[in-house]
Write a protein that holds these residues in place. Sequence first.
Motif, mmCIF file in Angstrom:
data_model
loop_
_atom_site.group_PDB
_atom_site.id
_atom_site.type_symbol
_atom_site.label_atom_id
_atom_site.label_comp_id
_atom_site.label_asym_id
_atom_site.label_seq_id
_atom_site.Cartn_x
_atom_site.Cartn_y
_atom_site.Cartn_z
ATOM 1 N N THR A 1 4.936 4.290 -2.654
ATOM 2 C CA THR A 1 4.695 3.027 -1.945
ATOM 3 C C THR A 1 6.003 2.413 -1.447
ATOM 4 O O THR A 1 5.987 1.334 -0.876
ATOM 5 C CB THR A 1 4.010 2.013 -2.880
ATOM 6 N N ALA A 2 7.127 3.110 -1.650
ATOM 7 C CA ALA A 2 8.426 2.465 -1.490
ATOM 8 C C ALA A 2 9.207 2.946 -0.277
ATOM 9 O O ALA A 2 10.400 2.648 -0.176
ATOM 10 C CB ALA A 2 9.266 2.691 -2.756
ATOM 11 N N VAL A 3 8.593 3.672 0.649
ATOM 12 C CA VAL A 3 9.355 4.275 1.750
ATOM 13 C C VAL A 3 8.663 3.976 3.073
ATOM 14 O O VAL A 3 7.437 4.011 3.173
ATOM 15 C CB VAL A 3 9.487 5.804 1.558
ATOM 16 N N ALA A 4 9.489 3.682 4.080
ATOM 17 C CA ALA A 4 9.031 3.579 5.461
ATOM 18 C C ALA A 4 9.828 4.580 6.283
ATOM 19 O O ALA A 4 11.059 4.526 6.313
ATOM 20 C CB ALA A 4 9.226 2.164 6.000
ATOM 21 N N LEU A 5 9.156 5.531 6.909
ATOM 22 C CA LEU A 5 9.812 6.568 7.707
ATOM 23 C C LEU A 5 9.653 6.229 9.186
ATOM 24 O O LEU A 5 8.534 6.073 9.682
ATOM 25 C CB LEU A 5 9.190 7.935 7.412
ATOM 26 N N LEU A 6 10.772 6.097 9.883
ATOM 27 C CA LEU A 6 10.778 5.846 11.334
ATOM 28 C C LEU A 6 11.399 7.050 12.016
ATOM 29 O O LEU A 6 12.590 7.323 11.841
ATOM 30 C CB LEU A 6 11.569 4.573 11.654
ATOM 31 N N ALA A 7 10.585 7.824 12.728
ATOM 32 C CA ALA A 7 11.054 9.070 13.332
ATOM 33 C C ALA A 7 10.761 9.059 14.828
ATOM 34 O O ALA A 7 9.971 8.253 15.318
ATOM 35 C CB ALA A 7 10.381 10.264 12.669
ATOM 36 N N PRO B 1 3.038 12.544 4.981
ATOM 37 C CA PRO B 1 1.806 11.960 4.422
ATOM 38 C C PRO B 1 1.308 12.698 3.173
ATOM 39 O O PRO B 1 0.856 12.077 2.211
ATOM 40 C CB PRO B 1 0.804 12.078 5.582
ATOM 41 N N ARG B 2 1.381 14.031 3.204
ATOM 42 C CA ARG B 2 0.926 14.789 2.040
ATOM 43 C C ARG B 2 1.821 14.507 0.826
ATOM 44 O O ARG B 2 1.328 14.370 -0.304
ATOM 45 C CB ARG B 2 0.946 16.284 2.372
ATOM 46 N N ALA B 3 3.134 14.396 1.039
ATOM 47 C CA ALA B 3 4.051 14.088 -0.065
ATOM 48 C C ALA B 3 3.772 12.703 -0.631
ATOM 49 O O ALA B 3 3.859 12.484 -1.850
ATOM 50 C CB ALA B 3 5.501 14.185 0.407
ATOM 51 N N VAL B 4 3.422 11.756 0.212
ATOM 52 C CA VAL B 4 3.071 10.414 -0.255
ATOM 53 C C VAL B 4 1.821 10.472 -1.128
ATOM 54 O O VAL B 4 1.725 9.826 -2.173
ATOM 55 C CB VAL B 4 2.865 9.467 0.941
ATOM 56 N N GLY C 1 0.839 -1.178 0.000
ATOM 57 C CA GLY C 1 0.000 0.000 0.000
ATOM 58 C C GLY C 1 0.880 1.234 0.000
ATOM 59 O O GLY C 1 2.074 1.172 -0.321
ATOM 60 N N PRO C 2 0.331 2.389 0.360
ATOM 61 C CA PRO C 2 1.141 3.606 0.372
ATOM 62 C C PRO C 2 2.274 3.535 1.393
ATOM 63 O O PRO C 2 2.264 2.738 2.330
ATOM 64 C CB PRO C 2 0.128 4.685 0.754
ATOM 65 N N SER C 3 3.262 4.409 1.183
ATOM 66 C CA SER C 3 4.346 4.537 2.158
ATOM 67 C C SER C 3 3.782 4.990 3.503
ATOM 68 O O SER C 3 2.683 5.559 3.572
ATOM 69 C CB SER C 3 5.375 5.561 1.657
ATOM 70 N N ALA C 4 4.535 4.727 4.587
ATOM 71 C CA ALA C 4 3.992 4.977 5.927
ATOM 72 C C ALA C 4 4.991 5.742 6.784
ATOM 73 O O ALA C 4 6.206 5.646 6.609
ATOM 74 C CB ALA C 4 3.619 3.661 6.604
ATOM 75 N N ARG C 5 4.426 6.503 7.726
ATOM 76 C CA ARG C 5 5.207 7.231 8.734
ATOM 77 C C ARG C 5 4.912 6.626 10.102
ATOM 78 O O ARG C 5 3.762 6.521 10.509
ATOM 79 C CB ARG C 5 4.807 8.706 8.708
ATOM 80 N N SER D 1 -4.371 -0.362 -2.029
ATOM 81 C CA SER D 1 -4.738 1.007 -2.402
ATOM 82 C C SER D 1 -3.527 1.928 -2.402
ATOM 83 O O SER D 1 -2.517 1.666 -1.776
ATOM 84 C CB SER D 1 -5.783 1.548 -1.421
ATOM 85 N N ARG D 2 -3.674 3.002 -3.183
ATOM 86 C CA ARG D 2 -2.678 4.071 -3.197
ATOM 87 C C ARG D 2 -3.403 5.344 -2.789
ATOM 88 O O ARG D 2 -4.485 5.634 -3.252
ATOM 89 C CB ARG D 2 -2.070 4.247 -4.592
ATOM 90 N N GLY D 3 -2.809 6.116 -1.950
ATOM 91 C CA GLY D 3 -3.476 7.333 -1.518
ATOM 92 C C GLY D 3 -2.666 8.021 -0.448
ATOM 93 O O GLY D 3 -1.440 8.010 -0.465
ATOM 94 N N ARG D 4 -3.345 8.638 0.489
ATOM 95 C CA ARG D 4 -2.665 9.383 1.533
ATOM 96 C C ARG D 4 -1.800 8.454 2.374
ATOM 97 O O ARG D 4 -2.190 7.346 2.703
ATOM 98 C CB ARG D 4 -3.698 10.079 2.411
#
Length: 886
Positions: free
Chosen positions: A281-287, A272-275, A30-34, A315-318
């Motif tokens: 769909t290719a990034v996982a952000l760990l902050a 999230p807005r940039a995603v 699915g979409p990339s996640a934060r 799905s692809r989206g926010r």
Amino acid sequence: MSSPIPSLPSVGDFIAAFERFVVAPPKRRGPSARIVLMPQGDPGVAARIATGECGRLRVQGRALVPYARVLELSGTGTQGPDVFEQIEQGLLGNLPEGFGRLRLPRYHLVRAFAEARSGERDPDVRARDLRDKCFEERRKSSVVLRALRAISLADVPGMPSWVWQPLRPLFEVLPRWLYGRRQRRRMMGEGGWFRDWAGLPAGRGDFFGQHEKVTGRKADALLCALLGDLEDAVGRRRLSPWVRRRRTRFVLVLPKAGAAGSLTESVVEGFPRAVELTGSTAVALLAVGYQDGREAPQSFATATSTIDSWTPGQSRGRGRSVHVAVPPHGAGTDEEADSFFDSRPEICLDGGAPSAAAPRWEALGLALAGVLVLSLLAYGVVLLFPRPANTRCLGATVPEAKSAPPGKTTGRSPKVVYQEALDTIKNQNDLADVAARVNHAMVRTVVYLGVPALADTWKDGIYSGAIPELRGIALAQGELNGEAARVNDKVWLKVRVEDAGMRFSKAPEVAERLAREIRAEPSGAQQIMGVVGLAQSRPDTLKARDVLAAANVPMVGTVATAEAMQRSDLYRQVAPDNRREARIAAAFARYGNLVETAPGRCAPARRAVVVADPEDTYSDNLSRRFVAAFPDARTIWYTPNPGKPSDRRDPPNDRTEWARSLSDMARTVCARIKEDPRTVLYWAARQNEFAAFLDEFDGGTSCNDGLTVLGGDDLTGVVLDDQQPSKRHPKVRLYYAAHVLPNGYPANAMGERFRQAYRDSYGDDDRWSDDGRAPLAWDALQVLSKAVNTAYQDSHSSLLTRGMVESDLVKGVGGPSGIQGATGALAFANGGKVPVDKRLLILHDTRDGPEVSLECGYRDSGTEQRTWGPGGTFDCPRDEQDPDGA
């Protein structure tokens, strides 16, 4: 084994869920996640989790998945790009083996664009200046661009640089222009993120003109560009062995919380807005440490369930986001977490650790296979196409071509010759009356509506075509009545010749008179079965057609080809229409070697000049069809009746112009030929002015290199009369459409049958032996007679009606195969107005007579000629449905 990740309750499950999210295959992402770790006490605990996860992504000095760790976080926006620099450097330094090269073209472009400065005020000049600065920045890292700069000798002083000056734009200006064009397409293309990000309408805007927007929101632009490039890195070039092995997401780790208002905070907040904008769909952000007031922190156990629910998403989206509460780390430890980290100290990958050698071997195999395929293709090309380009001028392309010399004109006047044909028809009518009186034969009448030959000189009489057409009618009537005399169930035909006047000016009046006569016929005693002729596509012809159609009279046209003639349910014709003729002529001009470029050498036409009369239905329709089929054609409108105003207005483009006189037309045609010598003149006008135009062209212009003319079927009369353009104008190459093979060519059964009947009646060297009007008139009467006989045989009654005849015409006489005609197979589809793929020829006029350069369509034997040109090189255009009509 001890882990740097503190053993908090359920932290092992959380780490396992996060890593399952990282290694999810591309088709199940699915979409990339934060994922944000929120300290509930000591902030160092959350930082240890983030740092410890980096240790699980890199084992024994090798990265297992591509990741970047931001070690130092800038506290102010002015030093913000340092965060992106660390992400870039971290990714480049932590790529798994076999990953290949990571390219970030949009990120580098946006970064260079945001840092560029220009003092120009004009928007267009400023955009070009900023483009040039971005180009210079790109050249620093491009071997190709640096090599082009070196080749240009721009940095070399002295004479070499001065001598090389004319060629320098190829190595300086052109690469810069191509760079700008490529970057605009890359950033402004459909489906990209930049237009939505910048709020630009579709189809408008220049990327290099958006400098203020990019500098004002630089962090957002850089983040979107980075996510877009990372998405492309795993989603494009699927043939690449390296790209196919990129199975995991990129991991971005920020183990320290950014200060309020810092670039780090804006990166985490805007993720999230940039995603959403990039479809990432290719990034996982760990902050660590960013607090979103709209989202309450979850425990490790709850966050584990949340992340696991993302994994199968399609799905692809926010971009998805979760905040995880990190409690203080007490003295005790969680045994389940310790067990998890001891048994699985590193991220688990399907298929094991990546290999650097595997993609190289695969690339080598693909290269060898490609070389083998290209070698085989090259070998096949050498075998199949060993000949050089054919530059032979297109002449006769039909086997056994033998040109026949032009026939001789009789010493009698046109009026006398025409009257002889009328007398032949009168004799047949008398025989029909005798058969009806003596043998009680079925006799019916067909009306021939045509232009008479009333001139006393051949200069005026040759153009109307009345003599060959009436001769064809007379010959067909004689044959049909001969069959009726031998077979009892066939109808004798009487032919009634009606004078349509010059240019069919009297046709509406004649049609009204016929309509009144037909309506006055006693019930059940219908004598007139139909009308043949209607040989000219003119406004008065169309009026006559409508009057006859209102009286329910079937009509079969002879030579008329304008598509407007077909707009009647009761009309059909034996000649191919202008749509077919124009498509074949356009293909002939585009592919045939007809324009002479050097003595004995020819090439296809690149451009065309079309001469047409807008007041003539035939000419207007034929010219428009040719222009639609030929890629680069201009039209010259000319009417021989300048006193008559035209409804046509000059269009708002430069493809159409008017000629006031033939001399004006000749000068215009000459100018177009000088612009491009490979220009063909397509004569869509009538034949009457053609010879005068050639005189003007030869004597009144400076075009001494010759002229190539391609004409419609109406030019047949010019070739057959005493003008003989190929003798009088030796530099003119004349090609024209025709309906029958010249006498020197072997015809099929019905064609030879008509030829023999014509020779028996008019001799071997008659002037009109090559005129297509005679066999077309023969075919028109044959079609109508076939419908009359079929209706009579089916009814077995003397009550023969025009409605029965029309019914057989609608169904298609002769069935799907049609009937054999002197001009080719006459196969009408159900309800069709024109024979399907009717045969058409293009003849080359020579001093020794016409020769066939193209033949397309069904011959009278039913076989179809589908190719033309030397050796059948080109495909013949075939009839097709046209929703536009004409």
